[in-house]
Design a protein around this motif. Structure first.
Motif: not given
Lengths: 241, 232, 281
Positions: C139-144
């Protein structure tokens, strides 16, 4: 040199041209013309460049087909050979070129070498037997082409300006070779635009101009009393268009 | 990076690494076999295509020309489907063998040999045609004549085939499977080492491959020069 | 005819035999006398060097060679389906079980496992190092919208990655998500070149040399568990395959000896595969 004498045909075949014409890309390059080639003498086809000398010879030899009219051999179709202005030699040694011609004719393998050597010797090429044919001098190349023609045992030999690219010594050697054929009874048909050569060799002359047959007469007649103004001008060495 | 690749290549050669030797000799065996087989088919075929006139000739020429650009992977895939158990030639069990790799490379380089040979022979025949017709040489008889006389040009043609065979990876990878000690060749080993991240080793193998190809070309050049000198 | 051909033939043969003196002895075929099976397996096992370590031991024990064709898991299944492999060693349990259910294979057993790890640039722009779960990390990768390199080749790793996105309920698409269509090693090379995150099996990562700026950033979630299974092909469907030899291989893998060989395999001091045949049986 007994092995080199060619069988004399008892009856010389005659070649008839009947209204033969040749055109390419809608342009008439030769004819229509009718003539006969008979006897076993030496016919010179003369005329300025572009007169159709080469074309006439290729038609006679069967390399090209006429666009109209027809030509046929009376009697049997004779064995023929042709020597070109620029000799087409295979990328092999002088001897291998001759052996190839023999092989194509079906000469048995064990006889090829000896016959090739005889022909090389006869045409003064014994010292270049193993040399690549295509590095020989112009005169040697043309003599090799003649030696090859010799091995084909022709009844008729066509020569298309065989000496036009040679120096005088080489021309002499080639003319001697042509006479060798002649003396062996081979019918000679040769094109040339060299008047001196024609005077030396011709028994009769065919004179072409712009693809038209203007004269066909014995050599003496042609050179002394040419029938057309074009022939007269050509004999006098004038530049012709 | 390139420095260490160079050193790696030198080390491999200096150590005479037996595994490398096996890979190199298999590469040579596969590619040379493919070239020899393709030459025996492709040179006469190319010459015949140059000499004979028949309906559909133009189409065949265009197809062979186009196939010169056949992607190796496609050639490999076709041979895979052919030799796979489920394929028409499956029962011979040739998949994942050097034989399968040779078959794929033959298919890959045959169009090159056919097309380039046809072109060279057509040129030469333009020069020889009248003389050969004058001597009544049949078309079938002209094929060996012209092939032999074009031998210098054909060495280059064969080298072009060898170059493509030894450089390609797509076809041998699919039909050979890059099996260690069985079907691993230079190019598939290079792919493997690259995927392992051993870029220096991969590049080192690449250098050795280029060295080999250069060696083969050098020998062919010398043979050609020798022929030129001795036969003109 | 023959006369002109002979020199050509001679020339080629001579050239060939000059160039390839090594071919005469043919180092390959002498070893090939032993019976062999063709094993369809994955690039991850091949690239790590596992087979180089365990195949000689198997050969010694049973006298059988194993010809490993290392491809993506998807291609391995297709190979097996076409009858081109005697045995399968892959890592996609769901697909393996349906392969058995569809009757292509008769038996499937757990052999070993390792785990997937998230790799990314050292400076970790998406800060996945501190993620609580793999779902959180993704999720962090997708968000950033930090670049993520996906195998995109229907391999076992690729299938696992897609399941993880699905589990995280994330639509993995956009310019940051790059489908490479490449093997694991090639994907790592690409990720290194473009400073992207990627999912790798631990074995390939540990033995991978061209890391550049890449580092292992997240591991340990149970969802990253990567199970390898061995399959025996159906004798009814594929009567031509070497079922006896393949069965010997299968049994050896599950045997104490085979399991030990797997456990003993180490790269840079690290154990890459953990045998678990006994525990699951």
């Amino acid at each position: 040199m007994t092995s080199l004498s060619l069988a004399h045909p008892t009856c010389m075949p005659r070649l008839h041209f009947h209204d033969v014409a040749y055109q390419a890309a809608g342009q008439l390059l030769l004819g229509p013309l009718s003539l006969q080639l008979e006897g076993n003498h030496r016919t010179l086809i003369m005329g300025p460049n572009g007169a159709g000398k080469s074309l006439l010879m290729r038609l006679a030899h069967g390399l090209v087909k006429p666009s109209s009219g027809h030509l046929h051999w009376c009697g049997h179709v004779p064995r023929q050979a042709m020597v070109f202005q620029h000799p087409v030699l295979l990328r092999r040694s002088a001897r291998a070129n001759l052996e190839y011609a023999l092989a194509v004719q079906g000469c048995p393998r064990n006889r090829r070498r000896q016959r090739a050597m005889e022909a090389l010797e006869h045409f003064g090429l014994a010292n270049v037997t193993r040399r690549p044919a295509r590095v020989l001098s112009g005169g040697e190349q043309q003599r090799l082409a003649l030696a090859r023609a010799w091995l084909l045992e022709p009844e008729v030999l066509f020569l298309d300006e065989p000496t036009s690219a040679l120096d005088p010594a080489a021309i002499r050697a080639v003319e001697d070779a042509i006479n060798t054929f002649h003396h062996a009874g081979v019918r000679i048909v040769m094109s040339s635009h060299d008047l001196h050569q024609a005077r030396r060799l011709a028994d009769d002359v065919i004179f072409l101009h712009h693809g038209k047959l203007l004269e066909h007469s014995p050599a003496d007649t042609f050179f002394q009393v040419p029938a057309t103004v074009q022939a007269k001008a050509f004999i006098q060495g004038e530049l012709m268009d | 990076m390139s420095d260490s690749a160079f050193i790696t290549a030198l080390q491999l050669i200096a150590n005479f690494d037996p595994e490398l030797l096996a890979i190199v000799s298999l590469s040579l065996r596969v590619s040379l076999s493919a070239v020899i087989i393709a030459a025996f088919i492709g040179l006469p075929l190319g010459a015949a295509l140059a000499l004979y006139r028949f309906p559909g000739r133009a189409i065949i020429i265009v197809v062979f020309n186009a196939l010169m650009g056949l992607p190796p992977v496609v050639a490999g895939l076709s041979v895979y489907l052919l030799l796979s158990r489920a394929g028409p030639l499956g029962e011979f069990g040739l998949l994942f063998t050097p034989t399968a790799m040779i078959v794929a490379q033959v298919i890959l380089i045959l169009p090159i040999l056919v097309s380039l040979t046809r072109q060279r022979i057509e040129e030469l025949h333009g020069e020889y045609a009248e003389q050969l017709s004058s001597m009544s040489v049949s078309k079938a008889r002209r094929i060996p004549t012209l092939l032999w006389d074009a031998r210098l040009a054909l060495i280059t043609v064969i080298l072009a085939g060898l170059g493509r065979a030894s450089a390609e990876v797509g076809a041998v990878m699919i039909v050979g499977g890059n099996i260690d000690g069985v079907t691993r060749v230079m190019t598939t080993a290079i792919v493997l080492e690259t995927s392992k991240g051993n870029l220096a080793l991969a590049l080192g193998l690449g250098l050795i491959l280029m060295l080999l190809v250069a060696l083969l070309n050098g020998m062919a050049y010398l043979i050609g020069e020798g022929t030129k000198r001795s036969l003109g | 005819m023959t006369k002109t051909w002979l020199p050509v033939l001679l020339g080629i043969t001579l050239a060939a035999s000059f160039i390839t003196p090594a071919l005469a002895e043919d180092p390959v075929s002498t070893e090939e006398k032993a019976p062999f099976i063709t094993l369809a397996s994955t690039t991850s096992t091949e690239n790590s060097g596992l087979f180089d370590a365990i195949l000689p031991q198997f050969k010694k024990a049973r006298g059988i060679d194993v010809h490993v064709v290392a491809v993506g898991t998807g291609q391995a299944f297709e190979m097996a389906r076409r009858g081109d492999a005697d045995s399968l060693l892959v890592h996609d349990k769901t697909a393996e079980e349906s392969f058995v259910a569809e009757g292509y294979a008769t038996e499937r057993d757990d052999v070993m496992y390792n785990d997937f790890v998230l790799i990314g640039p050292k400076d970790d722009p998406a800060n996945i190092n501190s993620a609580e779960s793999v779902t959180d990390a993704l999720a962090r990768i997708a968000d950033s919208e930090a670049p993520f390199a996906s195998r995109g080749d229907d391999s076992g790793t690729n299938r696992a990655e897609l399941r993880l996105w699905e589990a995280a309920d994330i639509q993995a698409q956009g310019e940051w998500y790059r489908e490479l269509g490449s093997g694991m090693g090639a994907t790592l090379n690409t990720a290194a070149a473009m400073d992207a995150y990627t999912l790798s099996d631990r074995a390939t990562w540990v033995s991978f040399d061209n890391r550049q700026n890449l580092d292992l950033l997240y591991a340990g979630d149970e969802a990253l568990f990567n199970q390898y299974g061995s399959l025996l092909m159906s004798p009814e469907k594929y009567p031509h395959l070497k079922h006896d030899l393949a069965a010997q291989w299968h049994q050896w893998l599950l045997s104490d000896e085979g399991q030990q060989a797997i456990a003993d395999f180490r790269v840079k001091g690290e154990q890459l595969f953990f045998p678990n045949a006994a525990t699951n049986k």
